[in-house]
Design an enzyme around this catalytic site. Structure first.
Site, PDB file in Angstrom:
ATOM      1  N   LEU A  34       0.827  -1.203   0.000  1.00 13.37           N
ATOM      2  CA  LEU A  34       0.000   0.000   0.000  1.00 13.37           C
ATOM      3  C   LEU A  34       0.868   1.263   0.000  1.00 13.37           C
ATOM      4  O   LEU A  34       1.774   1.398   0.828  1.00 13.37           O
ATOM      5  CB  LEU A  34      -0.900  -0.014   1.238  1.00 13.37           C
ATOM      6  N   SER A 100       3.617  -6.671   2.372  1.00 17.22           N
ATOM      7  CA  SER A 100       2.430  -6.033   2.927  1.00 17.22           C
ATOM      8  C   SER A 100       1.192  -6.384   2.091  1.00 17.22           C
ATOM      9  O   SER A 100       0.919  -7.567   1.856  1.00 17.22           O
ATOM     10  CB  SER A 100       2.676  -4.523   3.027  1.00 17.22           C
ATOM     11  N   GLN A 101       0.443  -5.391   1.636  1.00 19.99           N
ATOM     12  CA  GLN A 101      -0.737  -5.676   0.816  1.00 19.99           C
ATOM     13  C   GLN A 101      -0.380  -6.549  -0.390  1.00 19.99           C
ATOM     14  O   GLN A 101      -1.189  -7.372  -0.840  1.00 19.99           O
ATOM     15  CB  GLN A 101      -1.375  -4.371   0.344  1.00 19.99           C
ATOM     16  N   ASP A 217       6.039  -4.602  14.421  1.00 22.43           N
ATOM     17  CA  ASP A 217       5.657  -4.119  13.099  1.00 22.43           C
ATOM     18  C   ASP A 217       4.923  -2.774  13.171  1.00 22.43           C
ATOM     19  O   ASP A 217       5.252  -1.840  12.453  1.00 22.43           O
ATOM     20  CB  ASP A 217       4.773  -5.162  12.410  1.00 22.43           C
ATOM     21  N   HIS A 272       7.215  -1.693  10.351  1.00 20.62           N
ATOM     22  CA  HIS A 272       6.623  -2.152   9.095  1.00 20.62           C
ATOM     23  C   HIS A 272       7.356  -1.639   7.854  1.00 20.62           C
ATOM     24  O   HIS A 272       7.579  -2.398   6.909  1.00 20.62           O
ATOM     25  CB  HIS A 272       5.148  -1.740   9.030  1.00 20.62           C
TER      26      HIS A 272
END
Length: 291
Positions: A34, A100-101, A217, A272
């Site tokens: 993202l 991630s995404q 994270d 993250h």
């Protein structure tokens, strides 16, 4: 420069190229998350080329920045189209690193692409079991909402046009999630999926699944979602091995574990945004699965 000087420069380089061709490092495809763009992965590309010289690394330059908010199935189709020629040209297969995404995008690709040849699927701090948390991303996207009431937007036809809503998993509104989520609930066969058997077969063509995450994270909520753990309705984390999707082996997690091909790699102290630029994470959790 003398002949011997030229030879001295060329032979080590030639040796490195021959070594790469003999060892045959498979191409690596990186799918971002993202609000990211392909330029964010320079460190990771460097780590790969340093440890495995000659590796062909491609960071797919699609759905960058705010375009990453587009619906997940649209992203799956776009990334799939871009990645397919790389897969076709790699007779020994390719590796996926999906951040991630992007880790959820890659699951969509692996589930729906019947002739893929992905060897290692490295899921790098990805909300594989869903997302439910008050994070900076949430405050930026939905300033009027907190996690407890975001379901009012996400679980509507309008909400499902926003990527994060496709995997928003409110543990207090499971029925709404199952009925409304047209991405994650389908991938997890939490709602009826007529293609579930075929998708499972496709997904299990991977040789190894590596699930990377960690307690510091700060974005993936709960962080254990990166390893298929998630909240129950009391917001107590239930680990992957006790999750219904694992116990029923709905898309192959239990099969991968039985094969010895499910790798869990937890690293503390990593925020993250730093997973793809942390050399410890690379050497601990990725390097050995990219040969």
């Amino acid at each position: 420069i003398t002949y011997s000087g030229v030879a001295g420069l060329l032979y080590p380089l030639l040796g490195a190229c021959l070594w790469a061709s003999v060892v045959g490092y498979k191409p690596v495809v990186i799918v971002h998350g993202l609000f990211d763009s392909s330029g964010d992965f320079i460190h990771l590309q460097h780590f790969i080329n340093e440890s495995h010289p000659g590796t062909n690394v491609t960071v797919i330059d699609l759905f960058d920045g705010s375009s990453s908010l587009q619906p997940m199935w649209k992203q799956v189709e776009g990334f799939k189209t871009a990645i397919y020629p790389i897969i076709q040209n790699a007779e020994d297969g390719v590796h996926f690193i999906c951040y991630s995404q992007g880790g959820l995008v890659c699951r969509g690709i692996l589930s729906t692409l019947s002739d893929h040849n992905v060897q290692s699927f490295i899921s790098l701090s990805s909300p594989q079991a869903g997302q439910y948390g008050d994070t900076d991303y949430l405050r930026y996207l939905f300033p009027q909402f907190v996690k407890s009431n975001l379901f009012h937007i996400c679980y509507t036809s309008v909400g499902q046009r926003i990527s994060i809503c496709n995997y928003w998993n409110d543990p207090h509104h499971r029925d709404l999630y199952v009925n409304s989520s047209d991405y994650l609930a389908l991938l997890n066969s939490e709602k009826h999926n007529p293609n579930s058997t075929e998708w499972k077969k496709n997904f299990l063509k991977i040789k190894t699944l590596v699930l990377i995450g960690g307690p510091d994270d700060g974005v993936i909520s709960p962080w254990q979602s990166s390893q298929f753990g998630f909240y129950d309705d009391n917001e107590t984390v239930v680990e992957m091995q006790h999750q219904d999707l694992y116990l029923r082996d709905v898309f192959g997690l239990k099969t991968l574990a039985a094969r010895g091909d499910l790798i869990i790699c937890s690293v503390p102290g990593v925020e993250h945004v730093h997973w793809h630029s942390n050399d410890t994470v690379f050497h601990m959790c990725m390097e050995k699965w990219l040969v």
